[in-house]
Design an enzyme around this catalytic site. Structure first.
Site, PDB file in Angstrom:
ATOM      1  N   ASP A 152     -10.549  -8.737  11.359  1.00 11.62           N
ATOM      2  CA  ASP A 152     -11.124  -7.378  11.302  1.00 11.62           C
ATOM      3  C   ASP A 152     -10.973  -6.643  12.637  1.00 11.62           C
ATOM      4  O   ASP A 152     -10.607  -5.470  12.672  1.00 11.62           O
ATOM      5  CB  ASP A 152     -12.594  -7.481  10.894  1.00 11.62           C
ATOM      6  CG  ASP A 152     -13.166  -6.143  10.448  1.00 11.62           C
ATOM      7  OD1 ASP A 152     -12.391  -5.295   9.955  1.00 11.62           O
ATOM      8  OD2 ASP A 152     -14.382  -5.942  10.587  1.00 11.62           O
ATOM      9  N   LYS A 175      -5.404 -20.516   4.547  1.00  4.25           N
ATOM     10  CA  LYS A 175      -4.371 -21.480   4.126  1.00  4.25           C
ATOM     11  C   LYS A 175      -4.538 -22.844   4.786  1.00  4.25           C
ATOM     12  O   LYS A 175      -4.249 -23.866   4.184  1.00  4.25           O
ATOM     13  CB  LYS A 175      -2.987 -20.923   4.441  1.00  4.25           C
ATOM     14  CG  LYS A 175      -2.659 -19.730   3.530  1.00  4.25           C
ATOM     15  CD  LYS A 175      -1.374 -19.090   3.877  1.00  4.25           C
ATOM     16  CE  LYS A 175      -1.050 -17.951   2.933  1.00  4.25           C
ATOM     17  NZ  LYS A 175      -0.679 -18.400   1.579  1.00  4.25           N
ATOM     18  N   ARG A 196      -5.534   9.383   4.437  1.00  6.86           N
ATOM     19  CA  ARG A 196      -6.446   8.757   5.421  1.00  6.86           C
ATOM     20  C   ARG A 196      -6.389   7.233   5.349  1.00  6.86           C
ATOM     21  O   ARG A 196      -7.098   6.541   6.073  1.00  6.86           O
ATOM     22  CB  ARG A 196      -7.876   9.247   5.180  1.00  6.86           C
ATOM     23  CG  ARG A 196      -8.098  10.722   5.552  1.00  6.86           C
ATOM     24  CD  ARG A 196      -9.579  11.048   5.602  1.00  6.86           C
ATOM     25  NE  ARG A 196     -10.209  11.096   4.319  1.00  6.86           N
ATOM     26  CZ  ARG A 196     -11.307  10.400   3.980  1.00  6.86           C
ATOM     27  NH1 ARG A 196     -11.881   9.589   4.844  1.00  6.86           N
ATOM     28  NH2 ARG A 196     -11.830  10.496   2.777  1.00  6.86           N
ATOM     29  N   LYS A 197      -5.561   6.693   4.454  1.00  6.06           N
ATOM     30  CA  LYS A 197      -5.514   5.227   4.270  1.00  6.06           C
ATOM     31  C   LYS A 197      -4.476   4.591   5.196  1.00  6.06           C
ATOM     32  O   LYS A 197      -3.327   5.006   5.216  1.00  6.06           O
ATOM     33  CB  LYS A 197      -5.181   4.888   2.809  1.00  6.06           C
ATOM     34  CG  LYS A 197      -6.300   5.232   1.864  1.00  6.06           C
ATOM     35  CD  LYS A 197      -6.005   4.796   0.451  1.00  6.06           C
ATOM     36  CE  LYS A 197      -5.102   5.791  -0.233  1.00  6.06           C
ATOM     37  NZ  LYS A 197      -5.018   5.553  -1.699  1.00  6.06           N
TER      38      LYS A 197
HETATM   39  C1  LIG Z   1     -15.887   3.510  15.798  1.00  4.39           C
HETATM   40  C2  LIG Z   1     -15.432   4.084  17.092  1.00  4.39           C
HETATM   41  C3  LIG Z   1     -16.386   4.163  18.164  1.00  4.39           C
HETATM   42  C4  LIG Z   1     -16.191   3.785  19.439  1.00  4.39           C
HETATM   43  C5  LIG Z   1     -15.012   3.024  19.760  1.00  4.39           C
HETATM   44  C6  LIG Z   1     -15.163   2.340  21.036  1.00  4.39           C
HETATM   45  C7  LIG Z   1     -14.841   1.050  21.229  1.00  4.39           C
HETATM   46  C8  LIG Z   1     -14.449   0.111  20.141  1.00  4.39           C
HETATM   47  C9  LIG Z   1     -14.577  -1.278  20.571  1.00  4.39           C
HETATM   48  C10 LIG Z   1     -14.568  -2.304  19.715  1.00  4.39           C
HETATM   49  C11 LIG Z   1     -14.473  -2.151  18.247  1.00  4.39           C
HETATM   50  C12 LIG Z   1     -14.145  -3.475  17.598  1.00  4.39           C
HETATM   51  C13 LIG Z   1     -14.318  -3.416  16.076  1.00  4.39           C
HETATM   52  C14 LIG Z   1     -13.085  -2.982  15.416  1.00  4.39           C
HETATM   53  C15 LIG Z   1     -13.083  -2.809  13.951  1.00  4.39           C
HETATM   54  C16 LIG Z   1     -14.285  -3.071  13.171  1.00  4.39           C
HETATM   55  C17 LIG Z   1     -14.128  -2.370  11.868  1.00  4.39           C
HETATM   56  C18 LIG Z   1     -15.269  -2.652  10.959  1.00  4.39           C
HETATM   57  O1  LIG Z   1     -15.672  -3.754  10.816  1.00  4.39           O
HETATM   58  S1  LIG Z   1     -15.952  -1.369  10.109  1.00  4.39           S
HETATM   59  C19 LIG Z   1     -17.341  -2.163   9.297  1.00  4.39           C
HETATM   60  C20 LIG Z   1     -17.096  -2.509   7.850  1.00  4.39           C
HETATM   61  N1  LIG Z   1     -16.783  -1.344   7.070  1.00  4.39           N
HETATM   62  C21 LIG Z   1     -17.705  -0.529   6.618  1.00  4.39           C
HETATM   63  O2  LIG Z   1     -18.876  -0.681   6.819  1.00  4.39           O
HETATM   64  C22 LIG Z   1     -17.201   0.653   5.829  1.00  4.39           C
HETATM   65  C23 LIG Z   1     -18.112   1.000   4.655  1.00  4.39           C
HETATM   66  N2  LIG Z   1     -17.436   1.990   3.808  1.00  4.39           N
HETATM   67  C24 LIG Z   1     -17.502   3.301   4.076  1.00  4.39           C
HETATM   68  O3  LIG Z   1     -18.245   3.743   4.942  1.00  4.39           O
HETATM   69  C25 LIG Z   1     -16.626   4.182   3.250  1.00  4.39           C
HETATM   70  O4  LIG Z   1     -16.320   3.592   2.026  1.00  4.39           O
HETATM   71  C26 LIG Z   1     -15.303   4.533   3.993  1.00  4.39           C
HETATM   72  C27 LIG Z   1     -14.468   3.295   4.290  1.00  4.39           C
HETATM   73  C28 LIG Z   1     -15.624   5.295   5.284  1.00  4.39           C
HETATM   74  C29 LIG Z   1     -14.463   5.454   3.086  1.00  4.39           C
HETATM   75  O5  LIG Z   1     -15.272   6.481   2.641  1.00  4.39           O
HETATM   76  P1  LIG Z   1     -14.721   7.973   2.533  1.00  4.39           P
HETATM   77  O6  LIG Z   1     -15.740   8.732   1.750  1.00  4.39           O
HETATM   78  O7  LIG Z   1     -14.330   8.493   3.851  1.00  4.39           O
HETATM   79  O8  LIG Z   1     -13.393   7.796   1.703  1.00  4.39           O
HETATM   80  P2  LIG Z   1     -13.147   7.896   0.155  1.00  4.39           P
HETATM   81  O9  LIG Z   1     -13.037   9.355  -0.180  1.00  4.39           O
HETATM   82  O10 LIG Z   1     -14.141   7.092  -0.603  1.00  4.39           O
HETATM   83  O11 LIG Z   1     -11.727   7.175   0.006  1.00  4.39           O
HETATM   84  C30 LIG Z   1     -10.567   7.733   0.649  1.00  4.39           C
HETATM   85  C31 LIG Z   1      -9.374   7.073  -0.006  1.00  4.39           C
HETATM   86  O12 LIG Z   1      -9.441   5.667   0.230  1.00  4.39           O
HETATM   87  C32 LIG Z   1      -9.520   4.927  -0.994  1.00  4.39           C
HETATM   88  N3  LIG Z   1     -10.448   3.804  -0.823  1.00  4.39           N
HETATM   89  C33 LIG Z   1     -11.663   3.836  -0.267  1.00  4.39           C
HETATM   90  N4  LIG Z   1     -12.204   2.610  -0.258  1.00  4.39           N
HETATM   91  C34 LIG Z   1     -11.312   1.796  -0.846  1.00  4.39           C
HETATM   92  C35 LIG Z   1     -11.308   0.399  -1.156  1.00  4.39           C
HETATM   93  N5  LIG Z   1     -12.316  -0.383  -0.820  1.00  4.39           N
HETATM   94  N6  LIG Z   1     -10.215  -0.104  -1.738  1.00  4.39           N
HETATM   95  C36 LIG Z   1      -9.145   0.669  -2.080  1.00  4.39           C
HETATM   96  N7  LIG Z   1      -9.101   2.036  -1.816  1.00  4.39           N
HETATM   97  C37 LIG Z   1     -10.164   2.552  -1.214  1.00  4.39           C
HETATM   98  C38 LIG Z   1     -10.067   5.950  -1.996  1.00  4.39           C
HETATM   99  O13 LIG Z   1      -9.696   5.589  -3.316  1.00  4.39           O
HETATM  100  C39 LIG Z   1      -9.386   7.213  -1.523  1.00  4.39           C
HETATM  101  O14 LIG Z   1      -8.032   7.158  -1.935  1.00  4.39           O
HETATM  102  P3  LIG Z   1      -7.250   8.484  -2.403  1.00  4.39           P
HETATM  103  O15 LIG Z   1      -8.028   9.061  -3.541  1.00  4.39           O
HETATM  104  O16 LIG Z   1      -5.885   7.994  -2.784  1.00  4.39           O
HETATM  105  O17 LIG Z   1      -7.242   9.396  -1.198  1.00  4.39           O
END
Ligand SMILES: CC/C=C\C/C=C\C/C=C\CCCCCCCC(=O)SCCNC(=O)CCNC(=O)[C@H](O)C(C)(C)COP(=O)(O)OP(=O)(O)OC[C@H]1O[C@@H](n2cnc3c(N)ncnc32)[C@H](O)[C@@H]1OP(=O)(O)O
Length: 250
Positions: A152, A175, A196-197
């Site tokens: 992640d 695996k 946005r994907k």
């Molecule tokens: C953050 C930055 C800040 C500071 C940065 C500074 C330093 C960073 C330092 C370290 C970072 C280290 C960590 C790095 C990464 C960690 C990442 C994570 O772990 S994030 C935590 C886990 N994820 C979540 O909690 C997300 C929960 N979900 C949501 O909040 C929402 O569902 C979303 C993902 C934001 C999407 O919601 P939206 O309303 O914006 O989009 P939609 O209109 O629903 O969908 C758009 C598009 O995408 C398709 N889609 C959405 N979800 C899925 C899915 N699960 N599977 C397949 N497709 C999906 C949806 O169908 C739409 O498609 P389209 O119609 O073709 O456009």
């Protein structure tokens, strides 16, 4: 590099001499200098150090960049993120200022020891990872949740290079178990962008690339259909969604 460090220290010393308050801040809880955790420490095995050195060499021509890594996000980044995406009623500024990166919250050597390198042209993020003894799942091996975390953060940082994004889908094929204290390489690459994907592949392999430990895969067919996992050449992907500033997260 040593000379530039010495110069930076001299500049810092001069600044502190001019501003005594700055020295107090430096050693108080209001720290000015933050520790970069993506640098070798005594818990790093020889393998991790060797790989680190190899990648640092690749950084010399500018094609790769090492990502520094801190326990806490920069205050400004946190404020910007909250202002753009978090409902004002839910902001808990004081508590949030104490929040820490989960992967950097372990004692040295016991949790996630890692460093990431990014290749901007190839859109590749590589994470060199050594799993500490407090990440145990099955005796002697790294916990599956910890492995998911490594995937992640690696794919996540690869996505962040394109904009602020969150994981929407992450399917993992485990695996082979990863032994504790061994060093593995997570290799991720941006495969395609659709609106946005962001589709990002990731595989965790042994240093010699002979053992494939883990892959991140899509749960649903892509437009080309679900790839055949056994062909050995399919892109396995995680899905990140770039956040829409007009859609608050909460
Ligand atoms: C953050 C930055 C800040 C500071 C940065 C500074 C330093 C960073 C330092 C370290 C970072 C280290 C960590 C790095 C990464 C960690 C990442 C994570 O772990 S994030 C935590 C886990 N994820 C979540 O909690 C997300 C929960 N979900 C949501 O909040 C929402 O569902 C979303 C993902 C934001 C999407 O919601 P939206 O309303 O914006 O989009 P939609 O209109 O629903 O969908 C758009 C598009 O995408 C398709 N889609 C959405 N979800 C899925 C899915 N699960 N599977 C397949 N497709 C999906 C949806 O169908 C739409 O498609 P389209 O119609 O073709 O456009």
């Amino acid at each position: 590099m040593l000379r530039s460090c010495a110069m930076r220290l001299r500049t810092l010393g001069a600044k502190l001499a001019r501003r005594p308050g700055a020295a107090r801040r430096l050693f108080s809880s209001e720290k000015v200098i933050r520790k970069d955790y993506a640098l070798p420490n005594p818990s790093w095995t020889k393998d991790l150090r060797l790989l680190f050195d190899q990648f640092m060499k690749k950084c010399e021509d500018g094609s790769w960049k090492r990502l520094p890594s801190y326990r806490q996000n920069p205050t400004q980044a946190l404020h910007e993120f909250q202002a753009r995406f978090v409902d004002s009623k839910l902001k808990k500024e004081e508590q949030m200022s104490k929040a820490q990166q989960f992967t950097r919250s372990f004692e040295e050597g016991l949790g996630f020891e890692y460093v990431m390198f990014y290749n901007k042209v190839e859109k590749r993020m590589v994470c060199l990872f050594q799993g500490g003894l407090h990440l145990q799942g099955v005796p002697g091996f790294v916990h599956g949740g910890a492995i998911a975390t490594v995937i992640d953060i690696t794919t996540g940082m690869c996505a962040f290079a394109e904009g602020v994004a969150m994981t929407a889908n992450l399917n993992i094929d485990y695996k082979k178990p990863i032994p504790l204290l061994s060093v593995v390489v997570a290799n991720s690459q941006l495969q395609k962008i659709e609106g946005r994907k962001l589709f990002i592949s990731c595989a965790i392999q042994s240093i010699d690339e002979k053992t494939l430990y883990t892959e991140a895969s899509v749960s649903q067919p892509t437009t080309e259909g679900r790839p055949d996992k056994n062909s050995g050449q399919c892109p396995m992907e995680a899905l990140f969604i770039k956040l829409d500033p007009d859609k608050p997260l909460t």
